[in-house]
Scaffold this motif. Structure first.
Motif, PDB file in Angstrom:
ATOM      1  N   TYR A 196      43.827   2.986  12.637  1.00  0.00           N
ATOM      2  CA  TYR A 196      44.623   4.141  12.236  1.00  0.00           C
ATOM      3  C   TYR A 196      46.128   3.921  12.421  1.00  0.00           C
ATOM      4  CZ  TYR A 196      39.899   5.946  12.867  1.00  0.00           C
ATOM      5  OH  TYR A 196      38.551   6.129  12.817  1.00  0.00           O
ATOM      6  N   ASN A 197      46.568   3.532  13.584  1.00  0.00           N
ATOM      7  CA  ASN A 197      47.967   3.211  13.884  1.00  0.00           C
ATOM      8  C   ASN A 197      48.968   4.238  13.378  1.00  0.00           C
ATOM      9  OD1 ASN A 197      49.982   1.640  15.095  1.00  0.00           O
ATOM     10  ND2 ASN A 197      50.438   0.576  13.182  1.00  0.00           N
ATOM     11  N   HIS A 198      48.599   5.501  13.412  1.00  0.00           N
ATOM     12  CA  HIS A 198      49.541   6.601  13.154  1.00  0.00           C
ATOM     13  C   HIS A 198      50.228   6.477  11.797  1.00  0.00           C
ATOM     14  CE1 HIS A 198      48.752   6.372  17.391  1.00  0.00           C
ATOM     15  NE2 HIS A 198      49.544   5.337  17.536  1.00  0.00           N
ATOM     16  N   GLY A 199      49.557   5.856  10.829  1.00  0.00           N
ATOM     17  CA  GLY A 199      50.106   5.738   9.487  1.00  0.00           C
ATOM     18  C   GLY A 199      51.095   4.601   9.299  1.00  0.00           C
ATOM     19  N   GLU A 200      51.269   3.754  10.323  1.00  0.00           N
ATOM     20  CA  GLU A 200      52.230   2.652  10.245  1.00  0.00           C
ATOM     21  C   GLU A 200      51.510   1.328   9.957  1.00  0.00           C
ATOM     22  OE1 GLU A 200      54.109   2.672  14.067  1.00  0.00           O
ATOM     23  OE2 GLU A 200      54.397   4.840  14.014  1.00  0.00           O
ATOM     24  N   ALA A 201      52.218   0.383   9.360  1.00  0.00           N
ATOM     25  CA  ALA A 201      51.649  -0.934   9.062  1.00  0.00           C
ATOM     26  C   ALA A 201      51.382  -1.697  10.351  1.00  0.00           C
ATOM     27  CB  ALA A 201      52.591  -1.721   8.169  1.00  0.00           C
ATOM     28  N   ILE A 202      50.208  -2.299  10.440  1.00  0.00           N
ATOM     29  CA  ILE A 202      49.829  -3.042  11.646  1.00  0.00           C
ATOM     30  C   ILE A 202      50.761  -4.245  11.856  1.00  0.00           C
ATOM     31  CG2 ILE A 202      48.152  -4.613  10.565  1.00  0.00           C
ATOM     32  CD1 ILE A 202      47.603  -2.827  13.913  1.00  0.00           C
ATOM     33  N   GLN A 203      51.326  -4.762  10.761  1.00  0.00           N
ATOM     34  CA  GLN A 203      52.204  -5.929  10.859  1.00  0.00           C
ATOM     35  C   GLN A 203      53.500  -5.607  11.615  1.00  0.00           C
ATOM     36  OE1 GLN A 203      50.637  -4.951   8.099  1.00  0.00           O
ATOM     37  NE2 GLN A 203      49.225  -6.663   7.726  1.00  0.00           N
ATOM     38  N   ASN A 204      53.824  -4.334  11.732  1.00  0.00           N
ATOM     39  CA  ASN A 204      55.044  -3.931  12.435  1.00  0.00           C
ATOM     40  C   ASN A 204      54.877  -3.896  13.949  1.00  0.00           C
ATOM     41  OD1 ASN A 204      56.205  -3.602   9.939  1.00  0.00           O
ATOM     42  ND2 ASN A 204      55.908  -1.394   9.869  1.00  0.00           N
ATOM     43  N   ILE A 205      53.638  -4.038  14.417  1.00  0.00           N
ATOM     44  CA  ILE A 205      53.367  -3.999  15.854  1.00  0.00           C
ATOM     45  C   ILE A 205      53.673  -5.357  16.480  1.00  0.00           C
ATOM     46  CG2 ILE A 205      51.561  -3.757  17.595  1.00  0.00           C
ATOM     47  CD1 ILE A 205      50.158  -1.813  15.760  1.00  0.00           C
ATOM     48  N   GLN A 206      54.315  -5.338  17.642  1.00  0.00           N
ATOM     49  CA  GLN A 206      54.615  -6.576  18.360  1.00  0.00           C
ATOM     50  C   GLN A 206      53.388  -7.006  19.167  1.00  0.00           C
ATOM     51  OE1 GLN A 206      57.622  -8.338  18.020  1.00  0.00           O
ATOM     52  NE2 GLN A 206      57.762  -6.867  16.355  1.00  0.00           N
ATOM     53  N   SER A 207      52.437  -7.675  18.491  1.00  0.00           N
ATOM     54  CA  SER A 207      51.239  -8.175  19.175  1.00  0.00           C
ATOM     55  C   SER A 207      51.270  -9.695  19.180  1.00  0.00           C
ATOM     56  CB  SER A 207      49.970  -7.672  18.481  1.00  0.00           C
ATOM     57  OG  SER A 207      49.741  -8.367  17.264  1.00  0.00           O
TER      58      SER A 207
END
Length: 228
Positions: A196-207
């Protein structure tokens, strides 16, 4: 990285289970109790992941101003929790290769913990219903500690319980909540692209990487062990 992983902390909603249809049913029953029109599944997916209180506040904010939302909050969350307990897991489905991934991690001797922002009274029966709880040494909900993800406290409690350093425990989740909590705790973190990620692209997460499934994560850990 991932050479000396001894345990894995896995999120629930959006990572192991697609629970958005359950949220939709419970939320719209709650909205009906308040004489409000139903909302869509897409709207729900943007709102979930930060705990029940946050979810209900966001849902109320669709129709009410801040003062009205505060006035309706107690009634709304009581209604929502009652409806959710009634349907918990009825519409939820496992994402692909979740069980295979958990089996593979267990076969490697990895210790497993589930840390979710879902209230523990919802999380445990849901995981039992879907055949997940047998794989986990511990399950912590959003109300298990004074603070929930993205605060690192629940992850640090797992480190303490397992008597492992944070760098020996990888966190896997679908949202910025999981990544921020892991980063703050000192744990490596992997993200899945389907949640889900609150509607944001997963690629934007610093993982530390994106894995398509939990099975792919398990295969990554096994490969790292073989090459070390």
């Amino acid at each position: 990285m991932f050479f000396d992983i001894q345990a894995v902390i896995i999120d629930l909603d959006g990572t192991m289970l697609d629970t958005a249809p359950d949220f939709l049913l419970a939320i719209n029953r709650m909205r009906a109790d308040l004489a409000l029109a139903p909302i869509s599944l897409d709207m729900i997916k943007i709102m979930v992941g930060k705990g029940s209180e946050h979810l209900i506040r966001q849902v109320l904010a669709l129709d009410f101003d801040a003062e009205q939302s505060r006035a309706y909050f107690a009634m709304a969350i009581e209604s929502y929790q009652r409806h959710y307990l009634d349907i918990n897991g009825d519409q939820a489905t496992l994402y692909p290769d979740v069980i295979a991934g958990l089996e593979a991690m267990s076969a490697q001797g990895l210790r497993l913990a589930c840390v979710t922002n879902k209230p523990i009274a919802f999380a445990v029966p849901l995981m039992q219903k879907k055949g997940l709880s047998v794989y986990f040494e511990v399950i912590f909900g959003g109300d298990s500690f004074p603070r929930k993800k993205p605060d690192p406290l629940p992850l640090l409690e797992v480190c303490h319980l397992f008597n492992l350093a944070p760098e020996q425990i990888v966190a896997i989740g679908d949202s910025s909540n999981d990544a921020q909590a892991a980063r703050a705790a000192g744990c490596p973190v992997l993200t899945v692209p389907y949640g889900y990620n609150h509607g944001e692209a997963i690629q934007n997460i610093q993982s530390d990487g994106i894995v398509e499934t939990l099975l792919e994560a398990a295969q990554l850990f096994a490969a790292k062990k073989r090459t070390h």
